[in-house]
Design a protein around this motif. Structure first.
Motif, short mmCIF file in Angstrom:
data_model
loop_
_atom_site.label_atom_id
_atom_site.label_comp_id
_atom_site.label_asym_id
_atom_site.label_seq_id
_atom_site.Cartn_x
_atom_site.Cartn_y
_atom_site.Cartn_z
N LYS A 32 -16.84 11.11 -9.71
CA LYS A 32 -16.26 9.82 -10.09
C LYS A 32 -14.89 10.02 -10.74
O LYS A 32 -14.74 10.82 -11.66
CB LYS A 32 -17.18 9.10 -11.06
N ILE A 33 -13.90 9.30 -10.24
CA ILE A 33 -12.58 9.23 -10.87
C ILE A 33 -12.35 7.76 -11.20
O ILE A 33 -12.68 6.88 -10.40
CB ILE A 33 -11.46 9.73 -9.93
N LYS A 34 -11.82 7.51 -12.36
CA LYS A 34 -11.50 6.14 -12.78
C LYS A 34 -9.98 5.96 -12.73
O LYS A 34 -9.23 6.93 -12.85
CB LYS A 34 -12.01 5.88 -14.20
N TYR A 35 -9.54 4.72 -12.59
CA TYR A 35 -8.10 4.43 -12.47
C TYR A 35 -7.79 3.06 -13.07
O TYR A 35 -8.61 2.13 -13.00
CB TYR A 35 -7.69 4.44 -11.00
N TRP A 65 -3.08 5.42 -14.54
CA TRP A 65 -3.88 6.24 -15.44
C TRP A 65 -5.16 6.62 -14.71
O TRP A 65 -5.92 5.75 -14.28
CB TRP A 65 -4.15 5.45 -16.71
N PHE A 66 -5.37 7.92 -14.54
CA PHE A 66 -6.58 8.44 -13.93
C PHE A 66 -7.42 9.12 -15.00
O PHE A 66 -6.88 9.76 -15.90
CB PHE A 66 -6.25 9.48 -12.85
N ARG A 67 -8.75 9.03 -14.86
CA ARG A 67 -9.64 9.70 -15.81
C ARG A 67 -10.86 10.23 -15.05
O ARG A 67 -11.38 9.59 -14.16
CB ARG A 67 -10.12 8.75 -16.89
N CYS A 68 -11.28 11.42 -15.45
CA CYS A 68 -12.56 11.94 -14.96
C CYS A 68 -13.16 12.82 -16.04
O CYS A 68 -12.45 13.38 -16.88
CB CYS A 68 -12.42 12.69 -13.65
N GLU A 69 -14.47 12.88 -16.03
CA GLU A 69 -15.19 13.78 -16.94
C GLU A 69 -15.82 14.89 -16.12
O GLU A 69 -16.23 14.66 -14.97
CB GLU A 69 -16.25 13.01 -17.73
N PHE A 70 -15.87 16.07 -16.70
CA PHE A 70 -16.39 17.24 -16.00
C PHE A 70 -17.21 18.06 -16.97
O PHE A 70 -16.74 18.43 -18.04
CB PHE A 70 -15.22 18.08 -15.46
N THR A 129 -18.46 19.38 -21.93
CA THR A 129 -17.92 18.27 -21.15
C THR A 129 -16.47 18.04 -21.53
O THR A 129 -16.13 17.92 -22.71
CB THR A 129 -18.75 16.99 -21.37
N LEU A 130 -15.63 17.99 -20.51
CA LEU A 130 -14.19 17.75 -20.70
C LEU A 130 -13.85 16.37 -20.17
O LEU A 130 -14.29 15.99 -19.08
CB LEU A 130 -13.37 18.80 -19.94
N CYS A 131 -13.06 15.64 -20.93
CA CYS A 131 -12.54 14.35 -20.48
C CYS A 131 -11.07 14.56 -20.14
O CYS A 131 -10.26 14.87 -21.02
CB CYS A 131 -12.70 13.30 -21.58
#
Length: 163
Positions: A32-35, A65-70, A129-131
């Motif tokens: 999942k990538i958020k925008y 702005w893009f965001r993903c957690e890993f 977990t990295l944001c």
């Protein structure tokens, strides 16, 4: 087998070994990538929407702005952790998208078509977990000097992780 065949077999074996050392294994693409269109503003986090493969963003002088957690998997434990971005605008005519990478709220590195990879951790810890946030600018070309309007079109964006 004659001496020439043995030599050729040894050369092929060495080439395979060399290529294997250059390959990237255990690549993970975030689910999942958020925008959100506009500059990165953490207080507007609720406005982030899903961004899917082949979605596009930007245009002429646009921000995103893009965001993903890993979460670091076991297989990455103790290894360096890298992130790579890809985008489909490949020319440098002042329309090359630029990104500022943030990890857990801290600025890390600027990214563009010549700087698509960044080491996030020298020694990754499984379970961490990295944001990641990418503050993006689409670029712009001078409209009356463009060879075509393709330079100001929307572009695509993707992310992948590897050790």
């Amino acid at each position: 087998m004659n001496q020439i065949d043995a030599f050729e077999l040894e050369r092929i074996s060495q080439a395979i070994s060399d290529l294997k050392a250059c390959t990237i294994s255990h690549v993970i693409i975030p689910e999942k990538i958020k925008y959100r269109a506009g500059k990165m503003e953490p207080e507007r986090e609720k406005e982030l929407v899903d961004f899917y493969p082949f979605d596009s963003w930007g245009g002429f002088d646009e921000y995103g702005w893009f965001r993903c957690e890993f979460t670091v998997p076991e297989i990455y434990e103790g290894r360096s952790l890298w992130v790579e971005i890809s985008q489909d605008k490949r020319d440098w005519y002042a329309q090359n998208p630029q990104f500022l990478l943030w990890c857990n709220g801290e600025p890390v590195q600027g990214m563009d078509i010549y700087h698509e990879e960044c080491m996030l951790r020298e020694c990754a810890r499984a379970g961490e977990t990295l944001c990641l946030d990418f503050d993006a600018w689409s670029g712009m070309s001078i409209r009356d000097r463009s060879w075509s309007d393709k330079e100001n079109r929307k572009g695509m964006f993707s992310i992948r992780f590897f050790p």
